[in-house]
Design a protein around this motif. Structure first.
Motif, mmCIF file in Angstrom:
data_model
loop_
_atom_site.group_PDB
_atom_site.id
_atom_site.type_symbol
_atom_site.label_atom_id
_atom_site.label_comp_id
_atom_site.label_asym_id
_atom_site.label_seq_id
_atom_site.Cartn_x
_atom_site.Cartn_y
_atom_site.Cartn_z
ATOM 1 N N VAL A 73 0.843 -1.199 0.000
ATOM 2 C CA VAL A 73 0.000 0.000 0.000
ATOM 3 C C VAL A 73 0.875 1.244 0.000
ATOM 4 O O VAL A 73 1.792 1.375 0.815
ATOM 5 C CB VAL A 73 -0.928 0.021 1.229
ATOM 6 N N GLY A 74 0.596 2.162 -0.927
ATOM 7 C CA GLY A 74 1.468 3.311 -1.038
ATOM 8 C C GLY A 74 0.812 4.503 -1.700
ATOM 9 O O GLY A 74 -0.414 4.523 -1.904
ATOM 10 N N PRO A 75 1.587 5.518 -2.023
ATOM 11 C CA PRO A 75 1.058 6.765 -2.573
ATOM 12 C C PRO A 75 0.160 6.526 -3.788
ATOM 13 O O PRO A 75 0.477 5.718 -4.666
ATOM 14 C CB PRO A 75 2.319 7.539 -2.959
ATOM 15 N N GLY A 76 -0.971 7.230 -3.775
ATOM 16 C CA GLY A 76 -1.871 7.194 -4.913
ATOM 17 C C GLY A 76 -2.943 6.129 -4.854
ATOM 18 O O GLY A 76 -3.851 6.129 -5.688
ATOM 19 N N TRP A 77 -2.890 5.219 -3.864
ATOM 20 C CA TRP A 77 -3.889 4.157 -3.794
ATOM 21 C C TRP A 77 -5.248 4.716 -3.377
ATOM 22 O O TRP A 77 -5.342 5.667 -2.595
ATOM 23 C CB TRP A 77 -3.469 3.086 -2.794
ATOM 24 N N ASN A 78 -6.297 4.096 -3.883
ATOM 25 C CA ASN A 78 -7.671 4.413 -3.502
ATOM 26 C C ASN A 78 -8.173 3.282 -2.611
ATOM 27 O O ASN A 78 -8.286 2.138 -3.050
ATOM 28 C CB ASN A 78 -8.551 4.545 -4.743
ATOM 29 N N CYS A 79 -8.457 3.599 -1.321
ATOM 30 C CA CYS A 79 -8.716 2.557 -0.325
ATOM 31 C C CYS A 79 -10.097 2.727 0.307
ATOM 32 O O CYS A 79 -10.585 3.842 0.477
ATOM 33 C CB CYS A 79 -7.671 2.611 0.788
ATOM 34 N N LEU A 80 -10.671 1.600 0.693
ATOM 35 C CA LEU A 80 -11.921 1.563 1.447
ATOM 36 C C LEU A 80 -11.672 0.856 2.766
ATOM 37 O O LEU A 80 -11.194 -0.276 2.781
ATOM 38 C CB LEU A 80 -12.999 0.815 0.650
ATOM 39 N N GLU A 81 -11.998 1.531 3.862
ATOM 40 C CA GLU A 81 -11.906 0.944 5.201
ATOM 41 C C GLU A 81 -13.330 0.742 5.716
ATOM 42 O O GLU A 81 -14.064 1.710 5.964
ATOM 43 C CB GLU A 81 -11.115 1.863 6.136
ATOM 44 N N VAL A 82 -13.748 -0.511 5.845
ATOM 45 C CA VAL A 82 -15.127 -0.862 6.196
ATOM 46 C C VAL A 82 -15.237 -1.053 7.702
ATOM 47 O O VAL A 82 -14.432 -1.761 8.308
ATOM 48 C CB VAL A 82 -15.555 -2.153 5.468
ATOM 49 N N GLY A 83 -16.255 -0.423 8.309
ATOM 50 C CA GLY A 83 -16.416 -0.538 9.760
ATOM 51 C C GLY A 83 -15.230 0.046 10.486
ATOM 52 O O GLY A 83 -14.612 -0.616 11.323
ATOM 53 N N ALA A 84 -14.914 1.294 10.183
ATOM 54 C CA ALA A 84 -13.652 1.902 10.608
ATOM 55 C C ALA A 84 -13.535 2.099 12.107
ATOM 56 O O ALA A 84 -12.428 2.314 12.612
ATOM 57 C CB ALA A 84 -13.460 3.243 9.887
#
Length: 272
Positions: A49-60
């Motif tokens: 995981v690094g710069p520019g990634w598009n991430c989803l954190e579910v149930g944060a």
């Protein structure tokens, strides 16, 4: 946009027992972060995981993973953090917080480089459906990481003092979770379920440790005994027994094995 952007998508009721509005919710999330963040972060880092990634954190939850991801993908990446009750998630650049029911509310398809959920799907009776939705939300080649527990081999304490009351507490906790529709043994099946959902390069890791007074694990258990006191009493404990088990878990010399923690990484196939 700078700071936390909270979007209302759904406010559907949840059967999740650890309500984020509870008096002990902040403590619970702090102890969970102490216990699980090192494993979660290490796995995410190994995934690249690094710069520019598009991430989803579910149930944060308390937001520790969402904040780590936002720092990691900066300056051009983005993190979308969802929760039924997202009020405990802090603000920062590159993080959008959404009030969202992962069971019922829509997700964009093929949108994310990484999706992460920790101790979420095991609490959902329709977890197989949610898993398929998460897979569809990954871009081809995108990664899904699920961190879950399995209490099947959760052993009794290694010292005789407190053996009986601690065991009773562990069994009552399992009954509370089961009554709410959770499956606290699901961690052992996560890898197989991810493979059956069509993901590839499935990479499971199982981790355990010994908990001693002052550890994140026992501090979490003490917090849970307060957070869920009414439910635990319904499951067979008494207020006196809960006070006793808190004393046992705080006593010098006490130790107990942790539950199993499973962290599973897998990838959506490029042709999928």
């Amino acid at each position: 946009m700078t700071g936390q952007n909270v979007v209302n998508v759904s406010a559907d009721a949840s059967t999740y027992v650890f309500d984020n509005d509870g008096d002990h919710s902040g403590d619970q999330h702090r102890h969970l972060a102490r216990l699980l963040d090192p494993l979660t972060f290490g796995r995410l880092e190994s995934a690249g995981v690094g710069p520019g990634w598009n991430c989803l954190e579910v149930g944060a939850g308390g937001g520790s993973v969402a904040l780590w991801l936002a720092e990691r993908v900066a300056p051009h990446g983005h993190v979308l953090a969802t929760d039924i009750k997202p009020g405990l998630i802090p603000s920062r650049e590159g993080l959008t917080v959404v009030r969202h029911d992962i069971v019922a509310d829509p997700l964009p398809e093929g949108a994310f480089d990484l999706i992460h959920a920790r101790l979420v799907l095991s609490h959902l009776p329709r977890r197989d459906r949610v898993l398929r939705r998460l897979c569809a939300a990954l871009r081809p080649g995108g990664l899904l990481q699920l961190d879950e527990i399995d209490i099947t081999r959760w052993a009794e304490p290694s010292v005789p003092d407190g053996h009986e009351v601690y065991g009773a507490y562990v069994r009552a906790m399992a009954r509370v979770l089961g009554t709410a529709g959770s499956d606290p043994t699901w961690g052992a099946r996560v890898a197989g379920e991810m493979a059956r959902a069509g993901l590839v390069d499935v990479d499971p890791v199982r981790w355990t440790e010994v908990w001693r007074p002052g550890s994140a694990g026992l501090d979490l258990m003490i917090s849970n005994s307060r957070h869920l006191q009414d439910r635990l009493v319904e499951a067979g404990m008494t207020p006196d027994r809960l006070r006793e088990v808190r004393e046992v878990m705080s006593a010098p010399g006490f130790s107990a094995p942790s539950f199993d923690i499973h962290s599973v990484l897998a990838r959506r196939a490029f042709g999928g």
